[in-house]
Design an enzyme around this catalytic site. Structure first.
Site, short mmCIF file in Angstrom:
data_model
loop_
_atom_site.label_atom_id
_atom_site.label_comp_id
_atom_site.label_asym_id
_atom_site.label_seq_id
_atom_site.Cartn_x
_atom_site.Cartn_y
_atom_site.Cartn_z
N ASP A 22 0.82 -1.21 0.00
CA ASP A 22 0.00 0.00 0.00
C ASP A 22 0.85 1.27 0.00
O ASP A 22 0.34 2.38 -0.15
CB ASP A 22 -0.97 0.02 1.19
CG ASP A 22 -0.26 -0.19 2.51
OD1 ASP A 22 0.95 0.11 2.60
OD2 ASP A 22 -0.91 -0.66 3.47
N ASP A 76 5.93 -6.14 6.98
CA ASP A 76 4.54 -5.75 7.21
C ASP A 76 3.60 -6.68 6.45
O ASP A 76 3.04 -6.30 5.42
CB ASP A 76 4.38 -4.29 6.75
CG ASP A 76 3.03 -3.71 7.15
OD1 ASP A 76 2.34 -4.32 7.98
OD2 ASP A 76 2.67 -2.65 6.62
#
Ligand SMILES: Cc1cc2nc3c(=O)[nH]c(=O)nc-3n(C[C@H](O)[C@H](O)[C@H](O)COP(=O)(O)OP(=O)(O)OC[C@H]3O[C@@H](n4cnc5c(N)ncnc54)[C@H](O)[C@@H]3O)c2cc1C
Lengths: 508, 538
Positions: free
Chosen positions: A295, A367
């Site tokens: 993202d 992540d």
């Protein structure tokens, strides 16, 4: 007279098709409405009511059609083919362009309902001279209801799951247009106009066929009520279903239905993910490796440091990184981090990448989605952290998202234990992210790793973190304190079941 | 039979259609029956008219017949002592029943597909793993430290039972209280045997087999079938019986009512090794299965390996051994050759060794089961929780393993290796029936067997190859142990300078057994020829 009693089976089949497609358009509108506006009970109810009412208008309006009934019938079929057939794609486009969705929805419902309302009375009048009225009404209406049954059974069971809304709608548009073509053959018509009508049929069919070929399958029933907020963007990659929702206040990203971030508080998550690690490093990193994080939000935080020279972002899913590089809504969130010249994106499996990579990095940011299944779970194993260790060396540092130390306490400490077993020194951290709850991260470094006390000044002003806020990250209150845990290994992955059980407990 | 099958296929497809309301579009896929050269094999069985050998007599130092685990292990051991070998292999491929395929997106096994982390007594296999880097070192207690990536990634197994997948082979949720209690009792009993020692101080069951106790208390278990043993101990619930039979089929290719109780208990009770690392799966798994191990040993071997060489006879000669070999490397024009060697290692099954050397009294001939192995090249959507081994409860076969399982990254394309053992007592009938099946029938059988769990498999498969193993592995039937030659840890010489090495010696087809027999035969031959071999690897 034999002639009068005969109605061709093809014609009767047309009646069934007309009836089926009429109901299908109605269901499509209702589904789209509940999908975008939420509250499916209300949406279905409104759409059905409005639709039936519009049908009444159509039936009444049919009395004003007096001449060239057949021509009118063909034209109405074609109009229906276009309006009904394109209803789902139109509504979708209106929605993504952030247009007046409700207005478009109700106009389409009224228009389609009216056209369908004209259809049947007109057909009955067309066939009037072939059959006596009693026979005619009985046959046409019974077939009409058969069509309705077809539509309502097949719509949720076959059409939506197999074709998706968009293609279902256009496919039925084509069927309507085919009925128009067929009726030019079956019913008496004046020769002068017949070719013009057939030509228009061909044009309509062509438009819809092109539409089917180019429009992607958009969504399924289930999602419609799942996210609550309107969907701004949806895509399907080989690995996951990506959905972005947007309400006036927030933008949210869901992967396979799991919330990844919410724009109103993701800064807490990403600031804590990145900046304490940089502080612990004690210098601005030159080379940064981001594993997962397609993202671009972690990258955004990393790029605050002027001395960063190179950010390598590894995310399995090409579709995710494409969205966050190209879609405007997504780009505003990560402030075009993925278009920054310092950022290189590679779409491959992070574990596979670590296996083959020989470079070393000052900082590695890990992540990944939570370890809720065995495929993602591999990225939380001892072997994985050993490979990671080789990439940051003795001078570098890693930070790892590690699920919630509150909701999944044992999972969090299992991750900490596993990272430590890979010869890292670990410093656990946590922060409150309102849309997630209490969230945890693991700082992992060499022997000298300590809890950082101050942020690196060049980071500038942050939204959440300050020097004063730092110490709280490292203090774990009683209900999140370390619990005994065992190392998570590739050939065991007990973390997956630990994690699943812990979250299930909270959901019950 | 064929009619019934077709009807079942239609019924299954019909159900599948109802289940997901899409018409099955069974795409035609390609495939063939691979391997095991029937023609050459039968030449061996029926005997060829041995005319005069073509060309001059070839000379070699040591000849190894067979490139299976036993043969490859012998070559590996000889090479370490600097001795070359000439390896003669009947088939066009190496590895015997541990062979593998390399076509497609990922290598895949044609037979043996895993090796549990070996017991400390299995010294040769441990050495091999160390050479391969699978063992990276030894801890303070001299236990091996493993490169964890080679251990089977979780989840290891799953079971398809009554329409759904469950994690593990014995999902607790499927059992009622009675079944669970019986299972507990069974595991307790197995644990007892695992740690039991006989009056000779040895463990009741060990690997290699030759380390097992000779205490009559345990040996008597070889005189009854596993079915009888279960009855005797009142293990009666269907799930437990299924579980135990699954094990005997998977390991020995035979049903509960032919297998010696000693052999079945050996399966459950011979492995004691455990470290933190092996508490999850203790299976070492590679895409090509145990072919990974064979490949390494063959790469280390010194000398030449020739394929399509049917050794027809071996006779002790003046200067050692004389071998008559049918060289079929040009299949249209097979030629007979004669080779003279100083020594030979026969790494072939007992029944073949007996044919090659007329009066080989030392050879133990075992009953053996036929097997069908199929490799399905498939493309299917990624799904995060798939296991390495997928077992179907009510299926005829043993399920399948995913050859691509150990790949780290998710992938849509993979190869599934399906196994089916013909476990009934009448092996001849089963073998004959299997030999007559055509590819299309076999492929349909495989898909049908997997259809309850995977109705969509036909559509996802682009290629389905089958391997028929007429004599896949020895069957440890009742009395197999007493038929085993004593002492078990001595090399078996069939004549001067002709050693025999094969899993048939043990009667239990395990990598560790074959590897140990191969190494032992090689060491004995080295000794016989007066080569320095250093310390024994066993
Ligand atoms: C389907 C299947 C699954 C298995 N799974 C496992 C497993 O997971 N783990 C495990 O440990 N074991 C497994 N096994 C057992 C496996 O067979 C043994 O571990 C081992 O591979 C046996 O090796 P071998 O060399 O003793 O015999 P073989 O494999 O029988 O080798 C004999 C070789 O000699 C050749 N040969 C025969 N006659 C002649 C001749 N006249 N001239 C020249 N060459 C000849 C043959 O072609 C063959 O290559 C499995 C077996 C099968 C069939």
């Amino acid at each position: 007279m034999v002639e009068r009693r005969f109605v061709s089976p093809t014609l009767l089949a047309c009646v069934v098709i007309i009836a089926t497609s009429g109901i299908v358009y109605e269901l499509i509108a209702a589904t789209m409405a509940s999908y975008v506006l939420g509250d499916s009970v209300a949406q279905f109810s409104f759409v059905i009511g409005l639709y039936l009412f519009a049908m009444g208008i159509g039936s009444y309006a049919s009395r004003f059609i007096e001449h060239a009934l057949l021509d009118r019938f063909v034209e109405i079929e074609l109009a229906l083919a276009l309006v009904g057939g394109l209803s789902a794609p139109c509504l979708f486009l209106v929605y993504t362009a952030q247009g007046a969705f409700r207005g478009a929805l109700y106009s389409i419902v009224v228009l389609v309902g009216t056209l369908v309302g004209i259809e049947i009375p007109l057909l009955i009048r067309l066939l009037e001279f072939r059959l006596n009225l009693k026979e005619l009404v009985a046959r046409v209406l019974s077939l009409d209801y058969v069509g309705a049954l077809f539509a309502s059974l097949l719509f949720p069971l076959v059409f939506v799951p197999k074709l998706g809304l968009q293609r279902t709608s256009m496919a039925f548009g084509i069927l309507n247009a085919l009925v128009a073509v067929i009726s030019t053959f079956l019913l008496p018509i004046t020769h002068a106009r017949i070719w013009r009508l057939r030509a228009s049929c061909c044009v309509v069919i062509a438009i819809l066929a092109v539409g089917i070929a180019s429009f992607e399958r958009i969504t399924t029933h289930r999602e419609a009520t799942y996210f609550g907020a309107p969907i701004a963007f949806a895509a399907q990659s080989p690995y996951q279903r990506i959905v972005m929702t947007q309400s006036p206040r927030t933008t949210r990203l869901f992967l396979n239905g799991n919330l990844q971030f919410s724009s109103d508080d993701e800064h807490r998550y990403h600031e804590v993910l990145v900046h304490p690690a940089v502080s612990a490093l004690g210098r601005e990193p030159k080379s940064v490796l981001i594993l997962g994080g397609g993202d671009g939000l972690a990258a955004r935080e990393v790029l605050r440091y002027p001395k960063v020279e190179q950010v390598l972002l590894i995310d399995l899913d090409q579709e995710v990184t494409r969205i966050f590089r190209e879609v405007p809504l997504a780009r505003t969130l990560n402030r075009d981090a993925l278009r920054d010249a310092r950022v290189t994106i590679m779409n491959e499996d992070a574990f596979g990448f670590l296996e083959r990579c020989r470079d070393s990095f000052d900082l590695a940011i890990v992540d990944f989605p939570d370890p809720g299944n065995y495929a993602v779970g591999k990225l939380y194993t001892l072997t994985f952290y050993q490979r990671l260790r080789e990439r940051v060396g003795v001078r570098g540092l890693a930070v790892i998202q590690a699920t919630s130390p509150y909701f999944a306490r044992k999972s969090f400490w299992t991750i900490a234990e596993t990272v430590a077993a890979a010869d890292f020194r670990v410093v656990p951290m946590h922060v409150h992210v309102p849309s997630f709850g209490e969230w945890g991260f693991i700082l992992a470094g060499a022997e000298g790793l300590r809890e950082p006390r101050t942020l690196i000044p060049s980071v500038g002003e942050l939204r959440f973190l300050t020097n004063e806020a730092l110490p709280a990250l490292f203090s774990f209150p009683r209900d999140m304190e370390r619990v005994p845990a065992i190392v998570n290994r590739l050939n065991d992955q007990q973390l997956v079941s630990t994690y699943t059980n812990e979250w299930e407990e909270w959901q019950n | 039979m064929a009619e019934l099958t077709r009807r079942q296929l239609l019924a299954t497809l019909g159900l599948a259609w109802l289940a997901d309301t899409s018409l099955p579009r069974v795409r035609p896929f390609e495939g063939r029956i691979v391997g095991a050269d029937q023609r050459l094999g039968h030449l061996l069985r029926d005997g060829v008219k041995t005319g005069p050998a073509a060309g001059p007599i070839e000379r070699a130092d040591v000849v190894i017949v067979g490139s299976g685990v036993s043969g490859a292990s012998a070559a590996w051991r000889l090479a370490a002592a600097g001795v070359e070998s000439l390896m003669l292999e009947l088939e066009g491929f190496a590895g015997g029943t541990s062979s593998w395929g390399e076509d497609g997106v990922v290598a895949h096994p044609w037979g043996a597909h895993y090796l549990p982390v070996p017991e400390p007594t299995a010294r040769a296999p441990l050495r091999l793993l160390e050479e391969l880097g699978v063992i990276t070192g030894w801890d303070a207690a001299a236990r091996p430290i493993l490169q964890e990536q080679h251990l089977c990634h979780a989840p290891e197994e799953r079971l398809f039972h009554e329409g759904a997948w469950h994690m593990g082979l014995v999902p607790q949720t499927l059992l009622d209280a009675g079944e669970r209690a019986e299972f507990e009792r069974f595991l307790g009993k197995m644990d007892e045997f695992t740690h039991a020692r006989g009056n000779d101080g040895r463990p009741a069951f060990a690997i290699p087999l030759s380390f097992s106790s000779r205490d009559a208390e345990y040996l008597k278990l070889d005189r009854l079938t596993m079915a009888a043993w279960l009855d005797e101990h009142r293990f009666t619930t269907p799930f437990l019986r299924w579980y135990v039979e699954y094990a005997t089929l998977d390991d020995f290719g035979a049903d509960l009512d032919c297998i010696s109780a000693w052999a079945a208990l050996h399966y459950f009770c011979s492995r004691r090794f455990e470290t933190e690392q092996t508490k999850g799966s203790h299976f070492l798994v590679w895409p090509e299965g145990n072919g990974h191990l064979v490949r390494h040993m063959l790469a280390r071997a010194k000398g030449v390996r020739r394929h399509r060489q049917a050794v027809l006879a071996i006779t002790p000669g003046a200067r050692g051994v004389v071998l008559d070999v049918l060289d079929a490397s040009e299949p249209e024009r097979p030629v007979l050759r004669r080779i003279e060697a100083r020594a030979a290692i026969l790494a072939v099954a007992g029944f073949i060794a007996k044919r090659l050397l007329a009066d080989a009294k030392e050879v133990t001939v075992r009953a053996s089961s036929p097997w069908l192995v199929a490799n399905l090249h498939v493309r299917r959507p990624c799904e995060p929780n798939r296991a390495w081994d997928s077992v179907l409860f009510d299926a005829r076969g043993l399920g399948y393993v995913d050859a691509g399982h150990q790949r780290i990254a998710p992938a849509e394309e993979t190869v599934l290796t399906y196994f089916r053992a013909y476990g009934a007592a009448d092996v001849r009938a089963a073998r004959a029936a299997l030999g007559n099946r055509r590819w299309a029938e076999l492929a349909a059988d495989v898909l049908l067997d997997l259809a309850p769990a995977h109705p969509e498999l036909g559509e996802q498969t682009s290629r389905l190859d089958c391997m028929l193993w007429g004599h896949a592995m020895p069957r440890p039937e009742v009395g197999f142990l007493s038929a085993t030659r004593e002492p078990m840890n001595a090399p078996v010489f069939l004549a001067n300078n002709i050693a025999w090495a094969h899993v048939d010696q043990s009667g239990i087809a395990l990598f560790e057994e074959a590897n140990t027999h191969g190494v032992r035969a090689a060491e004995a031959v080295l000794d016989g020829l007066g080569h320095r071999r250093g310390e024994s690897w066993i």
